[in-house]
Design an enzyme around this catalytic site. Structure first.
Site, PDB file in Angstrom:
ATOM      1  N   ASP A 112       0.819  -1.222   0.000  1.00 14.92           N
ATOM      2  CA  ASP A 112       0.000   0.000   0.000  1.00 14.92           C
ATOM      3  C   ASP A 112       0.849   1.267   0.000  1.00 14.92           C
ATOM      4  OD1 ASP A 112       1.078  -0.074   2.502  1.00 14.92           O
ATOM      5  OD2 ASP A 112      -0.812   0.129   3.584  1.00 14.92           O
TER       6      ASP A 112
ATOM      7  N   ARG B 109      11.813  26.661   0.898  1.00 12.83           N
ATOM      8  CA  ARG B 109      11.328  27.952   0.391  1.00 12.83           C
ATOM      9  C   ARG B 109      10.068  28.404   1.107  1.00 12.83           C
ATOM     10  NH1 ARG B 109      11.786  26.555  -5.890  1.00 12.83           N
ATOM     11  NH2 ARG B 109      11.563  24.450  -5.035  1.00 12.83           N
TER      12      ARG B 109
ATOM     13  N   LYS C 180      14.423  42.462 -10.787  1.00 16.83           N
ATOM     14  CA  LYS C 180      13.179  42.183 -11.529  1.00 16.83           C
ATOM     15  C   LYS C 180      12.089  43.125 -11.037  1.00 16.83           C
ATOM     16  CE  LYS C 180      13.303  37.822 -10.295  1.00 16.83           C
ATOM     17  NZ  LYS C 180      12.984  36.420 -10.050  1.00 16.83           N
TER      18      LYS C 180
ATOM     19  N   ARG D  86       7.947  44.604 -11.785  1.00 12.39           N
ATOM     20  CA  ARG D  86       6.690  44.667 -12.512  1.00 12.39           C
ATOM     21  C   ARG D  86       6.112  46.041 -12.183  1.00 12.39           C
ATOM     22  NH1 ARG D  86       4.718  39.657 -14.347  1.00 12.39           N
ATOM     23  NH2 ARG D  86       5.657  38.262 -12.852  1.00 12.39           N
TER      24      ARG D  86
ATOM     25  N   ASP E  47      23.091  30.875  -7.639  1.00 11.35           N
ATOM     26  CA  ASP E  47      21.831  30.781  -6.900  1.00 11.35           C
ATOM     27  C   ASP E  47      21.850  29.466  -6.124  1.00 11.35           C
ATOM     28  OD1 ASP E  47      19.337  31.542  -5.984  1.00 11.35           O
ATOM     29  OD2 ASP E  47      18.427  31.710  -7.966  1.00 11.35           O
TER      30      ASP E  47
ATOM     31  N   GLY F 269      13.609  26.879 -13.795  1.00 14.30           N
ATOM     32  CA  GLY F 269      14.635  27.486 -14.648  1.00 14.30           C
ATOM     33  C   GLY F 269      14.275  28.892 -15.098  1.00 14.30           C
TER      34      GLY F 269
HETATM   35  C1  R5P Z   1      14.363  31.665  -4.931  1.00 15.57           C
HETATM   36  O1  R5P Z   1      14.367  32.403  -3.963  1.00 15.57           O
HETATM   37  C2  R5P Z   1      15.457  30.692  -5.220  1.00 15.57           C
HETATM   38  O2  R5P Z   1      16.696  31.156  -4.760  1.00 15.57           O
HETATM   39  C3  R5P Z   1      15.524  30.387  -6.708  1.00 15.57           C
HETATM   40  O3  R5P Z   1      15.870  31.580  -7.396  1.00 15.57           O
HETATM   41  C4  R5P Z   1      14.217  29.879  -7.244  1.00 15.57           C
HETATM   42  O4  R5P Z   1      13.715  28.853  -6.424  1.00 15.57           O
HETATM   43  C5  R5P Z   1      14.398  29.364  -8.653  1.00 15.57           C
HETATM   44  O5  R5P Z   1      13.162  28.910  -9.128  1.00 15.57           O
HETATM   45  P1  R5P Z   1      12.861  28.798 -10.678  1.00 15.57           P
HETATM   46  O6  R5P Z   1      13.992  28.028 -11.293  1.00 15.57           O
HETATM   47  O7  R5P Z   1      11.544  28.053 -10.731  1.00 15.57           O
HETATM   48  O8  R5P Z   1      12.740  30.187 -11.233  1.00 15.57           O
END
Ligand code: R5P
Length: 311
Positions: free
Chosen positions: A34, A93, A191, A193, A217, A223
């Site tokens: 299971d 996260r 970044k 908006r 990172d 990505g």
């Molecule tokens: C965010 O704070 C992390 O350091 C990465 O930048 C993020 O998790 C990357 O996610 P993705 O590849 O989906 O843009």
């Protein structure tokens, strides 16, 4: 000392054991019909200092459950000390309330590992350093930066380097890497908006023209963050852009996105078992993390300094 492993990344667990000139503890971590997890340790661990290697990567919940049940089995088998070696700590996260009525799942996972009976935790590049404080047991957070810096220096002799953080939140990590690269200059991708619903604008803070840029990172997941940053950096006149990322989550179509991106190369470590697609990609290279984890385990067992690994 004994090294035991769940199923999330057996090649890494074997490589860590190999570094320590050990073989993995004889145990089976399997499923009942299971899908319940069942763990059986086939050798005596009474009084032993045991390190359980298990990343809580995809499938995160199954791998987390394996880790908890391995710890429980070891505790009930009278291991003297149990260290949860979690090279990739999933759920990291979710380290704060992202909105009203949302959980702090990283804290919940830390509580579960603690409650299962772990005496220590060893992780690599926790998404946020303060996650160490979510545990009430000693927690070592290893950094992949020295391993990455050595690789970068070996491959970029004579080039004008620039370290780039893909977002404002990653500046501390990027600065630490730049310091190890003979104080290379730093740039930041900002970044924005302008208003909800409008498309994202990427501004590069710093002059990347003619530079060999290195994005850093902790995680590459879809990505998106990385490939968009790479595109913006090339449009700003960089000579090339590569990326060094500790945890290759690479979910969905991430490998294809990297293959079709402006990135010259993506270097990840093997804290998460690389998929076949990642291994087959000509743009992705994998840096072994076992020597770093193996050395940290050796030092924990000897009760010598772990932090001096990063001096
Ligand atoms: C965010 O704070 C992390 O350091 C990465 O930048 C993020 O998790 C990357 O996610 P993705 O590849 O989906 O843009």
């Amino acid at each position: 000392m004994k090294i035991m492993a769940g199923n999330s990344n057996l090649p890494l667990a074997r490589a860590i054991a190999g570094y320590l000139e050990l073989t993995l503890t004889d145990a089976s971590v399997r499923r009942f019909a299971d899908e319940e997890v069942f763990v059986e340790i086939h050798e005596n661990v009474r009084g032993e200092d045991v390190f359980v290697v298990q990343s809580t990567s995809f499938p995160a919940n199954d791998n987390l459950m394996e880790l908890l049940i391995c710890i429980d089995a070891l505790k009930r088998a009278s291991a003297r000390r149990i260290t949860a070696v979690v090279p990739y700590f999933g759920y990291a996260r979710q380290d704060r309330k992202s909105g009203s009525r949302t959980p702090i799942s990283a804290k919940l996972v830390a509580n579960m590992i603690d409650k299962a009976g772990a005496d220590r935790v060893l992780a690599v590049d926790l998404h946020a350093g303060q996650i160490q404080g979510f545990f009430d047991i000693p927690t070592d957070n290893l950094y992949a930066a020295p391993t990455m810096a050595q690789d970068i220096l070996e491959r970029t002799a004579g080039q004008e380097l620039m370290v780039v953080s893909p977002d404002v939140g990653g500046v501390v990590r990027a600065r630490a890497l730049a310091k190890r690269l003979d104080n290379a200059p730093l740039a930041i991708v900002d970044k924005r908006r302008d208003k909800p619903g409008s498309s994202e604008v990427m501004n590069i803070i710093g002059d990347v023209r003619g530079r060999s840029c290195v994005l850093i990172d902790d995680i590459i997941d879809s990505g998106g963050t990385l490939c968009n940053a790479a595109q913006a950096i090339m449009e700003a006149g960089a000579a090339s852009v590569s990326a060094y990322i500790t945890h290759g989550v690479l979910s969905g179509g991430a490998v294809a996105r990297v293959d079709n991106s402006a990135l010259k190369e993506l270097v990840i470590t093997d804290t998460i078992l690389p998929t076949d697609a990642a291994r087959d990609s000509s743009r992705i290279r994998i840096l072994p993390i076992a020597p770093l984890i193996g050395e940290a385990i050796r030092r924990i067992a000897d009760e010598s300094s772990v932090s001096s690994l990063f001096d």
